[in-house]
Design an enzyme around this catalytic site. Structure first.
Site, mmCIF file in Angstrom:
data_model
loop_
_atom_site.group_PDB
_atom_site.id
_atom_site.type_symbol
_atom_site.label_atom_id
_atom_site.label_comp_id
_atom_site.label_asym_id
_atom_site.label_seq_id
_atom_site.Cartn_x
_atom_site.Cartn_y
_atom_site.Cartn_z
ATOM 1 C CE LYS A 182 -1.873 2.533 3.203
ATOM 2 N NZ LYS A 182 -1.925 3.870 2.512
ATOM 3 N N GLY A 233 8.005 5.140 7.663
ATOM 4 C CA GLY A 233 7.211 6.344 7.883
ATOM 5 C C GLY A 233 7.558 6.987 9.205
ATOM 6 C CB SER A 234 5.785 9.525 11.168
ATOM 7 O OG SER A 234 4.543 8.920 11.516
ATOM 8 C CB THR A 235 8.561 7.961 15.491
ATOM 9 O OG1 THR A 235 9.888 7.911 14.946
ATOM 10 C CG2 THR A 235 8.555 7.269 16.839
ATOM 11 C CB ALA A 236 3.374 9.467 15.488
ATOM 12 C CB THR A 237 2.494 6.218 11.417
ATOM 13 O OG1 THR A 237 1.936 7.515 11.218
ATOM 14 C CG2 THR A 237 1.639 5.198 10.686
ATOM 15 N N GLY A 238 4.488 4.484 13.262
ATOM 16 C CA GLY A 238 5.149 3.215 13.545
ATOM 17 C C GLY A 238 4.701 2.606 14.852
ATOM 18 C CD GLU A 255 13.894 4.151 7.421
ATOM 19 O OE1 GLU A 255 14.024 5.036 8.302
ATOM 20 O OE2 GLU A 255 13.692 4.393 6.241
ATOM 21 C CB CYS A 289 14.206 8.955 7.389
ATOM 22 S SG CYS A 289 15.053 7.710 6.398
ATOM 23 C CD GLU A 387 12.243 13.183 10.944
ATOM 24 O OE1 GLU A 387 12.914 12.570 10.094
ATOM 25 O OE2 GLU A 387 11.264 12.680 11.525
#
Length: 483
Positions: A182, A233-238, A255, A289, A387
């Site tokens: 996706k 992607g972002s840390t929040a989404t991770g 990552e 990143c 960031e």
């Protein structure tokens, strides 16, 4: 900075973009708009895959896995190599699509990304994971093998949609898995296109591409028939990916974000590295990143360094990526553009010294942000602690090595970093103390097929590339035989 009118090189936008499910190219009941960030004009409509279509893609991948996983490694490698050849044949269209939907300059970063991605696919196909015999006696044999997981779900970002997508596809398929990918809804076209190319080469269901919104990502991470999620992607989404995948104990590779520091020691040949560090920070307009996001320069050379850095930065042209004169393209989407507006306002409110840039002209069509340098803001400032993911960089003075190591490691992120010194051994000693997954000394942004890449702390878990990256797509299986 004006958008360039559609020309013959834009004919690829007339292409019907479709989902790839089970070897078929399919429409969806709904579509969503895709924008050119250089103008914010709608350039295409992408299919918005439904929950039922995602389920169909997972089912197709599960069916294909039975035969694909049983093929000899060499046969799968041949398929992956032929996929690289097919991508090469459509390279120019991929490059144009990438610039139009992502914004990066066609003649530099877009071309480089697509060519690197094709090279990666071709080279990954040459790698192996042989069975290892760890014990062989007169009575007993012990072997360790790496066996495929099953269906892998890949969720890819908008900053490098081609490269980071194919980074996942090639090792996943080579190791015997099948995939449902996706792409980010901000940059779906290149992924849909390379998914279509795959259908001419790969068996049905081996690689499926389903575009859509964030709800599909949630469905993937919770899906009982997906064995692994590979997310960039972002840390929040991770964090959300990890939480929602826990119900089925999915294998997870994350990552995530970084706040990478470069440290220029007092003995560095700083004049020669100004261009290198500029592009390490501002390449892809800072939407990277592993971009340098904190540049620490020893106080004895700080003022001269900033002056030279600003002078070099003034020479770079921000504009439409289809214009050959452009060095740096727009911010990819209005969401990220809005975050940068807020960060720039914070810099201005606090009165930090800004020797270049600092003001975003919102009257210009497109998501254009000027190259901006912030001179020696406090360590506690947002521009140092966060960031930015855009073309703004703090250049910070430090007095001694112990001090700068402490400041570098205080970040909750730990993706990558670099050290610059005239004494290689001294640089390596500093590098060893930096809490990051990758550290470069007197070079930066060197990657390789056989070089593992992954973050520490909030920058992720697991690795991509290298032997370790191949293993991430497998389970370890131990065989023991009595003689």
């Amino acid at each position: 900075m004006n958008a360039i009118p559609k020309t013959a090189t834009h004919d690829i936008l007339d292409h019907p973009f479709k989902l790839s499910i089970g070897g078929q190219l399919l429409d969806a009941d709904a579509t969503f708009e895709v924008y050119n960030p250089a103008s914010n004009a709608v350039i295409a409509h992408a299919p918005e895959g439904s929950a039922a279509q995602l389920d169909a893609a997972v089912a197709a991948a599960a069916r294909a896995f039975k035969d694909w996983s049983r093929l000899p490694w060499e046969t799968r490698a041949d398929y992956v190599t032929r996929y690289a050849d097919a991508l090469e044949a459509r390279k120019d269209d991929l490059i144009t699509l990438l610039t139009l939907e992502q914004g990066k300059p066609r003649h530099t970063m877009a071309t480089g990304e697509v060519e690197a991605a094709i090279y990666w696919v071709r080279e990954v196909a040459k790698r192996t994971l042989p069975v290892e015999t760890i014990e062989d006696t007169a009575e007993h044999v012990v072997e360790v093998a790496h066996v495929p997981l099953g269906v892998v779900g890949a969720i890819t970002p908008w900053n490098f949609p081609v490269l980071l997508g194919l980074w996942k596809v090639a090792p996943c398929l080579l190791t015997g898995n099948t995939m449902v990918l996706k792409p980010s809804p901000y940059t779906p076209l290149t992924s849909l296109f390379f998914g279509e190319i795959a259908q001419s080469v790969l068996p049905p269901g081996v690689l499926n591409i389903v575009s859509g919104g964030n709800d599909l990502g949630q469905q993937m991470t919770e899906h009982a028939d997906i064995a692994k999620i590979s997310f960039t992607g972002s840390t929040a989404t991770g964090k959300r990916v990890m939480a929602s995948g826990s119900g089925t104990l999915k294998r997870i590779t994350l990552e995530l974000g970084g706040n990478d520091a470069a440290v220029v020691l007092d003995d560095a040949d700083w004049k020669s590295i100004v261009p290198t560090l500029f592009w390490a920070a501002f390449g892809n307009s800072g939407q990277w990143c592993i971009a340098v996001k904190r540049l620490y320069v020893h106080s004895s050379i700080h003022a001269q360094f900033v002056e030279a850095f600003v002078e070099y930065a003034r020479q770079q042209v921000v504009g439409d990526g289809m214009d050959p004169a452009t060095n740096l393209g727009p911010i990819q989407n209005t969401m990220q553009y809005g975050k940068l507006l807020d960060l720039f306002a914070d810099v201005k409110k606090n009165g930090y010294k800004v020797p270049l840039g600092g003001t975003i002209d919102e009257s210009i069509p497109g998501n254009f942000v000027p190259v901006t340098i912030v001179d020696n803001p406090p360590e506690s400032s947002r521009i140092v602690q966060e960031e930015p993911f855009g073309p703004i960089l703090p250049i910070i003075a430090f007095d001694d090595v112990e001090e700068v190591i402490e400041r570098v490691n205080a970040s909750p992120f730990g993706l990558a970093g670099s050290v610059w010194s005239g004494d290689r051994a001294r640089g390596i000693e500093v590098a060893k103390r930096m809490e990051t997954g990758t550290v470069w000394v007197n070079e930066i942004h060197i990657h390789g097929i056989d070089i593992p890449f992954g973050g520490h702390k909030l920058s992720g878990m697991g690795v991509e590339n290298g032997h370790e990256g191949l293993c991430e797509f497998t389970n370890t299986k131990t065989y023991m035989f009595s003689k």
